[in-house]
Design an enzyme around this catalytic site. Structure first.
Site, PDB file in Angstrom:
ATOM      1  CE  LYS A 114      -5.278  -0.767   2.033  1.00 33.54           C
ATOM      2  NZ  LYS A 114      -6.419  -0.339   2.821  1.00 33.54           N
ATOM      3  N   GLY A 168     -15.393  -9.935  13.414  1.00 36.31           N
ATOM      4  CA  GLY A 168     -15.990  -9.017  12.446  1.00 36.31           C
ATOM      5  C   GLY A 168     -15.465  -9.283  11.051  1.00 36.31           C
ATOM      6  CB  VAL A 176     -13.343  -3.197   4.834  1.00 32.62           C
ATOM      7  CG1 VAL A 176     -12.110  -2.795   4.066  1.00 32.62           C
ATOM      8  CG2 VAL A 176     -14.576  -3.105   3.960  1.00 32.62           C
ATOM      9  N   GLY A 236     -16.211  -2.475  13.556  1.00 33.33           N
ATOM     10  CA  GLY A 236     -16.733  -1.206  13.045  1.00 33.33           C
ATOM     11  C   GLY A 236     -16.080  -0.019  13.716  1.00 33.33           C
ATOM     12  CG  HIS A 271      -5.470  -7.750 -25.937  1.00 32.66           C
ATOM     13  ND1 HIS A 271      -6.232  -8.596 -25.163  1.00 32.66           N
ATOM     14  CD2 HIS A 271      -4.530  -8.504 -26.555  1.00 32.66           C
ATOM     15  CE1 HIS A 271      -5.767  -9.835 -25.312  1.00 32.66           C
ATOM     16  NE2 HIS A 271      -4.739  -9.799 -26.152  1.00 32.66           N
TER      17      HIS A 271
END
Lengths: 547, 485
Positions: free
Chosen positions: B68, B198, B201, B290, B463
């Site tokens: 991240k 792959g 994610v 994976g 909003h």
């Protein structure tokens, strides 16, 4: 095509009626003249028959008050096999059941979208399941039990059930039972929760064979939807009952499972009846229904309730709950014992010091040798069996015009169980050693807590011991556990000044109460019995020497 | 080094008497350290064992947090290069300083390492550095990196040893040119052509990092879609956006058969769906096919703990292994390999040990991909509902109709709400768009309370925010009555 059914004129001066109950559900196939609902005016109740055969579409709900002449429901496809379902209310069920004869593209699509709903069980054969329907009847659960109450359905109407899966819980006045499925298939509930049904009566049906999904059989589809309005009425929140009613919030769910309370026993006050954390915090296990037992013991749950309901200023809620059949039976029996026996109580007191000294001295060794703790109960049971054999009338009972004397001492012991007090029996207690009694007490108490006690384990006692002392009772007049003739009440142990050899000493004292039926036991016997119990407890050496 | 030495001193002191714990946690990832804190909160004497010198496990050191950090840095660069001008910000000489990016990432990790160490101290959890392995059900040996060993005794144990990347036998990782996610977080240069094997994610996130910094990225995927376990609509949209904004190339149905390093070039060979052999030439190849449960050196056999399928530790509903008192959580057991799933399990096990009765609704653990736009989903996918034959209705709202998204130029993606056709109960929420990873929390809350689509539609959403898209999608699902489209 659809026939509107209007509320008929039911009498002069009656302008409106209330729908007491729908006997058929929205979407059900109804036959001509079949009763579809019950109406109620301020003067009487009426049944409303179907004016034609077809599919019922309910317009007014249970509890609604409607004027004479207003439309209460409509019957679709009157006189025809099938009709086009109204687009707005198409449920997959309807489209499935009808797709056999209808070429309406809408219902065909719906059927394709919902394959696992199953293949329609067509009435004229050719459907999936075996078509066999098994009537599930209430099995014989014990002598003398002629009816049971359905305390809870664990499966819903239409659920797929596996062989031996538990379908519902039954309750008699003596115990609770689980009813397993006798075959795999789709459950069709016949009798509802709270209904009292006779042994041998059909409680539900199982459509045998897997995947028979939706059925067109006319078996009444009462269950879940029918039960919901009733729930709504009792739920705290003004909102309606929905699929989510009774859903506990994550925190509430954890609290409930820790308290061992089922979400279905809690009234949710959240939106649409959801169970909030506060609901869960305030939830109590169902008020206990004590077995026919002493006043002291039955007073305990009441005391607990009032303690648990904080007197918040200004709040004046009250709550109504249906009496369980267990509770009703208990109430009836307690009153009948009071009415039909000549009951009175004699008191005495016991100096518990000798027993406490023995316990203090030997409890570790006892535990090591016998793998069970040495409690007071074994001494009391033992003392009672000795005294009962010396005063057989206390161990006897009246049977019609005869008195039955018992050479054995089967001692009933009051134990707290999740559903209330139960009284399992220690058989032939007169022949058991102290550790034998303790082990039996532990075993029965464990089975009671797990709700596993069978009726045979709770019947046939000749004398009862109850200990209100665990709740703090100082003195009480227990009620006899009929058909027995006497009951011993133990109480709390309190240090009191007593005169010992003309000296004031502080001793751990317990009051004993013996309630007995004067019809069979004379005062001399009852008082002597109790004095004997006191002697044996105050000088346990006597137990050993048999004097 | 000094720190290390004082550490040994402490150990030799402890060694004299065998320490006894109520609970020992093996592994200090998000599952392990959260379990340890919760155990301590519940009054249990707790120890935690970590093989590496720092706490935090894969997530903090070579997973969620560093990726991240780089995703945010690279996204800033990407925006500076592509959207600032439109925003009215002009920059000359925009350059990537990869060394600084990696350095900052390191600082983020360090700060979090220290944070966890502080949490352990605050909660009086004893930390042991070394490889923990069972000698018996209640005895654990801890072998330090220098070979020194000590033992502790424990009443109960939580195995939280996590997972590590799967290696393919025909694709040997050399950690230099053929790399795993771990190496991809510390590259010295921006690849010219990164071949990602792959389309899950990890590959998409790290591929995004380097694509934004200028790399050409080719994704070679064996199945026919990226992020195939999520609602298919999400993968389709993400694929479209990654192609459009970052120039990703996707090769589906390709079976990778090998890779060879020749100098600074990696040649990846694969078989196309038609059976032809193709070669991809790149300078780096990221193997992200994976992860697998990691139990090496744990000495499970000494405690009698049995493994289940695919190397996972077999557990019951309470996450207890076949050996009473030994529990396992996180990547090492069944279920999604997600930090937040492991955290929930850590708390659950701690509370079960303390006699409480917690519950995890596994269906409501959200799945998230931190690409940009972000992807998130919870509950049932459309594919699952169809397979189960559940009658449902779907409502979607695209971000291009959101005022806020237009203002921030983040108009890719949509929110899709799936609700029960009859009851309107929300059965699944799937979103791709700005801040989807944060917005999915609303869906989790709603679904934990079994809210209906109309319930959400009737709740005020500030909003202008991205969350209005959630409300609009719920309106669409309710009766197809979204306001703004």
């Amino acid at each position: 095509m659809a026939l509107d059914v209007k509320v008929p004129v039911v009498g002069e001066s009656i302008t409106e009626v209330t729908i007491a109950k729908w006997l058929k559900q929205d979407g059900d196939q109804v036959a001509m003249d079949e009763v579809i609902c019950e109406l109620e005016s301020d003067k009487a109740t009426f049944e409303l028959p179907a004016e034609a055969a077809g599919i019922l579409r309910i317009k007014a709900q249970e509890g609604d008050t409607i004027a004479i002449g207003e439309v209460i429901c409509s019957i679709e496809g009157a006189g025809q096999g099938a009709s086009t379902p109204q687009p707005t209310t198409v449920s997959s069920q309807h489209s499935l059941t009808e797709s056999k004869s209808v070429t309406d593209p809408q219902s065909t699509v719906a059927a394709e979208n919902t394959p696992s709903q199953g293949i329609p069980n067509q009435p004229q054969g050719g459907g999936a399941g075996t078509g066999q329907t098994l009537d599930v009847k209430i099995p014989t659960v014990g002598e003398s039990i002629s009816e049971v109450t359905i305390s809870k359905w664990l499966k819903a109407d239409g659920d797929q059930v596996a062989m031996d899966e538990v379908l519902c819980e039954l309750e008699s006045d003596k115990a609770t039972f689980e009813l397993p499925a006798e075959a795999a298939g789709v459950l069709r509930i016949v009798a509802q929760e709270g209904d009292t049904v006779e042994i041998g009566a059909t409680i539900c049906r199982i459509e045998v064979g897997a995947g028979s999904g939706v059925s067109t059989s006319p078996a009444p589809q009462l269950s879940a939807p029918a039960a919901q309005p009733a729930q709504a009425a009792s739920s705290g929140y003004g909102g309606s009952t929905t699929y989510a009613s009774g859903t506990p919030s994550p925190a509430a769910g954890k609290i409930l499972s820790e308290k061992g309370i089922s979400a279905s026993d809690v009234n949710g006050t959240g939106r649409d009846g959801r169970i909030t954390k506060e609901d869960a915090q305030n939830a109590q296990a169902r008020p206990a229904a004590p077995a026919p037992q002493p006043a002291a013991a039955s007073a305990a749950p009441a005391a607990k309730e009032s303690a648990a309901a904080p007197a918040a200023p200004g709040v004046r809620n009250s709550r109504r709950e249906k009496m369980s059949s267990l509770r009703k039976t208990v109430a009836r029996r307690l009153v009948s014992v009071k009415n039909e026996t000549a009951m009175l109580t004699t008191f005495n007191e016991v100096d518990m010091k000798p027993i406490m000294d023995i316990r203090a001295k030997y409890k570790d060794k006892f535990k090591e040798k016998h793998e069970v703790g040495l409690g007071f109960m074994s001494f009391f049971v033992k003392a009672c069996t000795v005294a009962l054999q010396e005063w057989p009338a206390v161990n006897a009972q009246i049977d019609g015009a005869e008195m039955v004397f018992n050479d054995f001492c089967d001692i009933s012991i009051a134990v707290s169980a999740p559903k209330g007090l139960v009284v399992p029996v220690i058989r032939n207690a007169e022949g058991l050693s102290l550790d034998g009694i303790e082990k039996e007490v532990v075993r029965l108490a464990k089975r009671a807590r797990e709700n596993k006690l069978g009726i045979d384990e709770m019947t046939g006692g000749t004398f009862t011991i109850t200990n209100g002392g665990v709740f703090g009772s100082m003195m009480s007049t227990p009620i006899i556990n009929a058909p027995q003739s006497a009951i011993l009440g133990m109480h709390n142990i309190v240090n009191r000044p007593v005169a010992i050899n003309n000296q004031v000493e502080i001793r751990p004292m317990m009051y004993l109460a013996l309630s007995y039926d004067h019809r069979i036991i004379d005062g001399r016997e009852s008082v002597s019995f109790l004095v004997r119990v006191k002697e044996l407890l105050e000088d346990p050496m006597r137990l050993l020497l048999g004097i | 080094m000094l720190l290390c030495k004082s550490g040994y001193g402490a150990f030799s002191h402890i060694k004299r008497k065998i320490m006894k714990y109520d609970v020992t946690v093996i592994g200090s990832g998000p599952g392990g350290y959260v379990a340890a804190v919760r155990c301590a909160q519940l009054g249990l004497k707790t120890a935690i064992i970590e093989k590496y010198s720092v706490l935090g496990g894969t997530c903090l050191n070579v997973g969620c947090i560093p990726s991240k950090a780089l995703l945010d840095s690279s996204e800033h660069f990407h925006n500076a290069a592509h959207t600032f001008k439109t925003h009215g910000i002009e920059l000359d000489n925009l350059q990537v300083n990869l060394e600084q990016m990696i350095k900052r990432k390191g600082e983020v990790i360090k700060s979090n390492n220290d944070g966890i160490a502080y949490l352990m101290k605050k909660n009086k959890v004893d930390v042991y550095n070394g490889l923990g392995s069972f000698l018996s059900k209640n005895t654990i040996k801890i072998t330090g990196q220098d070979g020194t060993a000590q033992q502790i005794e424990t009443d109960k144990t939580i195995i939280a040893t996590g997972s590590k990347p799967v290696n393919l036998p025909f694709l040997p990782v050399d950690k230099n040119r053929i790399i795993t996610s771990t190496e991809a977080l510390t590259l010295k240069e921006v690849p010219k052509h990164l071949i990602v094997i792959g389309g899950g994610v990890i590959g998409l996130e790290l591929g995004s990092v380097y694509a934004r910094l200028g790399a050409k990225v080719s994704v070679v995927e064996y199945t026919d879609a990226i992020i195939p376990t999520m609602d298919r609509a999400l993968g389709k949209e993400l694929q479209r956006v990654l192609k459009k904004t970052l120039g990703f190339q996707f090769f589906f149905g390709h079976k990778v058969t090998g890779a060879q390093v020749e100098g600074e070039t990696v040649k990846v060979t694969a078989e196309t769906p038609k059976g032809e052999t193709v070669t991809f030439d790149g300078d780096y190849c990221l193997v992200s096919v994976g992860r697998k449960p990691y139990t090496e050196g744990l000495g499970l056999e000494n405690a009698g703990v049995q493994l289940g399928e695919r190397g996972m530790i077999a557990v019951d509903d309470h996450l207890q292994t076949n050996v009473p008192g030994i529990y396992a959580i996180g990547d090492v057991v069944r279920g999604a390999m997600l930090a937040h799933k492991a955290e929930e399990e850590g708390v659950l096990v701690a509370e079960i040990m303390a006699g409480q009765k917690p519950h995890i609704n596994y269906n409501l653990i959200p799945g998230v991909v931190y690409t940009w736009p972000e992807v998130a989903g919870v509950g049932f996918t459309e594919e699952q509902l169809k397979a189960q034959g559940v009658a449902f209705k779907a409502g979607s709202f695209p971000f291009k109709a959101s005022g806020r998204a237009k203002a921030s130029m983040d108009t890719d993606g949509f929110v899709k709400v799936l609700a029960d056709a009859k009851t309107d109960e929300i059965l699944g929420v799937h979103m791709i768009g700005p801040r989807a990873a944060d917005m999915i929390a609303e869906a989790v809350v709603a679904m934990e309370f079994r809210a209906s689509a109309e319930d959400i539609a009737r709740m005020s959403h500030a909003h202008p925010t991205y969350t209005e898209a959630m409300k609009e999608a719920c309106l669409a699902a309710t009766e197809n009555r979204a306001i703004h489209i």
